[in-house]
Structures are given as C-alpha cells and as structure tokens.
Design an enzyme around this catalytic site. Structure first.
Site, PDB file in Angstrom:
ATOM      1  CD  GLU A 140      -2.502   1.234   2.772  1.00 24.55           C
ATOM      2  OE1 GLU A 140      -2.958   0.143   3.162  1.00 24.55           O
ATOM      3  OE2 GLU A 140      -2.741   2.317   3.334  1.00 24.55           O
ATOM      4  CD  GLU A 145      -3.410   7.523   5.865  1.00 28.88           C
ATOM      5  OE1 GLU A 145      -2.263   7.134   5.595  1.00 28.88           O
ATOM      6  OE2 GLU A 145      -4.288   6.793   6.332  1.00 28.88           O
TER       7      GLU A 145
HETATM    8  C1  LIG Z   1     -12.476   3.378   5.042  1.00 26.42           C
HETATM    9  C2  LIG Z   1     -11.321   3.294   4.190  1.00 26.42           C
HETATM   10  O1  LIG Z   1     -11.439   3.094   3.023  1.00 26.42           O
HETATM   11  N1  LIG Z   1     -10.211   3.495   4.792  1.00 26.42           N
HETATM   12  C3  LIG Z   1      -9.003   3.506   4.080  1.00 26.42           C
HETATM   13  C4  LIG Z   1      -8.699   4.901   3.710  1.00 26.42           C
HETATM   14  O2  LIG Z   1      -7.400   5.100   3.359  1.00 26.42           O
HETATM   15  C5  LIG Z   1      -6.394   4.507   4.123  1.00 26.42           C
HETATM   16  C6  LIG Z   1      -5.122   4.756   3.409  1.00 26.42           C
HETATM   17  O3  LIG Z   1      -4.492   5.767   3.973  1.00 26.42           O
HETATM   18  C7  LIG Z   1      -6.601   3.034   4.302  1.00 26.42           C
HETATM   19  O4  LIG Z   1      -5.596   2.493   5.118  1.00 26.42           O
HETATM   20  C8  LIG Z   1      -7.944   2.827   4.905  1.00 26.42           C
HETATM   21  O5  LIG Z   1      -8.218   1.462   4.974  1.00 26.42           O
END
Ligand SMILES: CC(=O)N[C@H]1CO[C@H](CO)[C@@H](O)[C@@H]1O
Ligand SMILES: *[C@@H]1O[C@H](CO)[C@@H](O)[C@H](O)[C@H]1NC(C)=O
Ligand SMILES: *[C@@H]1O[C@H](CO)[C@@H](O)[C@H](O)[C@H]1NC(C)=O
Length: 322
Positions: A140, A145
């Site tokens: 990932e 973020e």
């Molecule tokens: C709810 C959801 O989709 N959460 C994701 C949003 O983005 C982050 C990446 O930064 C993921 O880790 C989450 O799972």
C-alpha cells in the site's frame, strides 16, 4: 515557440540522451486523464463496510449523485461527506464516498491536482494506491493522508515483512518509522512527514490546494507536493503535459529507494483509491489530542454543519506510463 512546444522539445532531447546513454531518465506518456465527469467512468464506487471502523456509511454511485455527495462539472469533481443529517446513534454512520480506479498501474507517475481536501474534526481523507486483493501482500502506498486537520501530510508504505528504508535518504520530508512491515507498531508503516505548512488541511485549502505526484518504478517510490502558487511547480505538472520526465522535479518530499526493499516484490498491480472516512482507527484514536470537541463519534452524529468543509475538489488526475 510557445512554452508547450519548448517543453516538448526539451523532453524529446532528454529522451534521445537517455536512449543513447545511461539507463534511468524515464520518459512517460499520458495514459489516463480524469477531469470532471470522467471520474464517473474511470472509478468504481465502493459501498463497503469501512475496514478502518469509521463512523461512515459508504454509498453507491447513484446515491452519491442523488444526495450531491459527488458532483461533476467540466472542470471539477467534488466528493464529500453528508453535511445535513443528524444521525441516529444506533444507525449507520455519516454518508460518504470511497472510489477505486478501474485501471491498474505498476511503473507510473500520477499527478493529482487538488483544489480542496476534506477538513474538519473527525475527518480522515486519503489518496492512496493498493492491490485490490490480499492486503498487505501487494503493498500500500499512501500519497495523501492525515486526520483531524493535523498538518503536515504524510506519505507511507505498508508491506509484508522484509521491506525497510535506509536512515539517510534524499528527501525533504522527515522520516518516522523505517520498517514498512504492517506487523510492526500496529501497521504504522514507513512514513515520511512533508515539510512546510501548506500540504494538508485548512492551510492547503486556504491556499487553493496544489499538486501531489507519485512516481513508482522498481528502483524507487517518490512523492512530491507543490503548493498552488509556488514558483517551482514543474511546467509539465502545471500544464498537464502529454509527456514528462521527473528528472528535473528536484528532491521529493518522500523518497523510498529499493536498497533494502525489493519494490518489484513487495508492490503488486495497484489501483488508486480515494476515500473519506470519519473517526475510525486513526482519526478516532487521535481525536482526544486534536483539540476537537466532545468525542469523535458524538461529534459526527450530532454536528452535520461541522462537515461542510469535508470535501475533495479535484481539478484532475493524470496518470503517465513509460
Ligand atoms: C475506510 C477506508 O477506506 N479506509 C481507508 C482509507 O485510506 C487509508 C489509506 O491511507 C486506508 O488504510 C484505509 O483502509
Ligand atoms: C443537490 O444540488 C442541487 C443543485 O445545487 C439542489 O437543487 C438539490 O436540492 C440538492 N439535493 C440535495 C439532496 O441536497
Ligand atoms: C490490470 O488491467 C489490465 C487491463 O485492463 C487487465 O487485463 C488485468 O487483468 C489487470 N490486472 C490486475 C491484476 O488487476
């Protein structure tokens, strides 16, 4: 010669040099341009349970259009959380949207031209890339973020065991943990905080946003940010050029080399994900220290007006491949 023609000439010159000489001045071509209504055909809406336990209810595409949670014009795409409804504490969370690119990418550059990002207590927006299945296999890459309006932006890699980052590397940001293994320190990942005050939240928005860009190759993953009015925004980025190289973009905010991490092995075929969750593991966990009122879930349930700034406004997404 106009500025565009001049740019193309210099890019072609670079391409010739690289063809004749050393290996890695990559030339990329625009392979996907997403503006306004294109978002509806280039992304799938994911009406799924929030994997991070947020106080959200992800809706499908027709619901998001009907409730104005997504809106497209010729030059803009808005994606927001509901900001009108008081929630039943026993019912589902606040309506929001999560979208996943239909196309997938390995070696690529992606440029996100963002005018506004979600702000407000309890918000946890993200622009990131991942393999759809078998997380964390395939890795990932978090490009944008943060939570609860707390600047700065962070770029983070999450992987299975065996991918780490060297202590010293050519980046303008500040590295935190250098082990990308999701099992270390509850999936903190190897993370880099961006320098400067304009790359996240209310200050980013007040400044008209800016551009985030990622380059992923088998040698490195780099993430840059340029504020809207910066003099040093690369011309190809500002103009949305059909060809580019990153060779003159300067030192990235976050740099993840392959010296101690086999990028080709730890990172699979990725899709772009854009999500806006509320509370949940990170935004909820960090809420007490954020200076925000009440508890996160209570705030989300009872203060719809607190989410009037909880939206992305995208000018465009452009993806480039070799
Ligand atoms: C709810 C959801 O989709 N959460 C994701 C949003 O983005 C982050 C990446 O930064 C993921 O880790 C989450 O799972
Ligand atoms: C959506 O926006 C349109 C135009 O701005 C407006 O007329 C309509 O009432 C809105 N719908 C909802 C559900 O808010
Ligand atoms: C990636 O996209 C290509 C082209 O659409 C498709 O053929 C392929 O199956 C996709 N691969 C994965 C792993 O999703």
């Amino acid at each position: 010669m106009n500025v565009f023609a001049r740019l193309l000439c210099s890019l072609v010159a670079v391409a010739h040099v690289s063809a004749g000489g050393s290996t890695s001045i990559g030339l990329y071509h625009l392979t996907e341009k997403v503006v306004g209504r294109d978002f509806y055909s280039h992304f799938n809406w994911e009406a799924i349970e929030d994997p991070t336990h947020g106080r959200v209810n992800y809706v499908d595409q027709s619901t998001s259009i009907q409730q104005n949670l997504t809106q497209a014009t010729f030059h803009s795409f808005i994606l927001r959380a509901d900001d009108t409804t008081v929630l039943d504490p026993a019912g589902p969370g606040r309506n929001s949207v999560r979208i996943l690119s239909k196309r997938n990418y390995t070696t690529h550059v992606a440029v996100f031209d963002v005018r506004h990002m979600p702000q407000g207590c309890g918000t946890w927006p993200a622009i990131w890339e991942t393999q759809i299945t078998d997380w964390p296999t395939g890795g990932e890459i978090d490009i944008v973020e943060g939570v609860n309006d707390q600047s700065p932006n962070a770029a983070t890699l999450h992987t299975t065991e065996g991918c780490t980052m060297p202590e010293n590397r050519a980046e303008t940001g500040t590295a935190g943990q250098n082990d990308c293994n999701y099992l270390v320190d509850s999936n903190t990942g190897c993370t880099v905080s961006f320098p400067g005050g304009l790359n996240y939240g209310p200050n980013f928005n007040a400044n008209g946003g800016g551009w985030y860009a990622i380059e992923r190759t088998n040698e490195h993953i780099s993430v840059w940010f340029w504020p809207r009015n910066a003099w040093y925004v690369p011309l190809e980025v500002r103009l949305g050029s059909p060809l580019l190289t990153t060779s003159a973009w300067g030192v990235p905010a976050a740099y993840f080399p392959n010296t101690m991490c086999n990028i080709a092995k730890f990172f699979g075929v990725h899709h772009i994900v854009i999500n806006l969750t509320l509370c949940g593991d990170w935004a909820g966990g960090a809420y007490p220290e954020s200076g925000c009122p009440s508890t996160c879930v209570d705030y989300v349930n009872n203060n719809p007006a607190g989410f009037s700034g909880a939206y992305f406004d995208f000018a465009s997404i452009r993806v480039y491949e070799p």
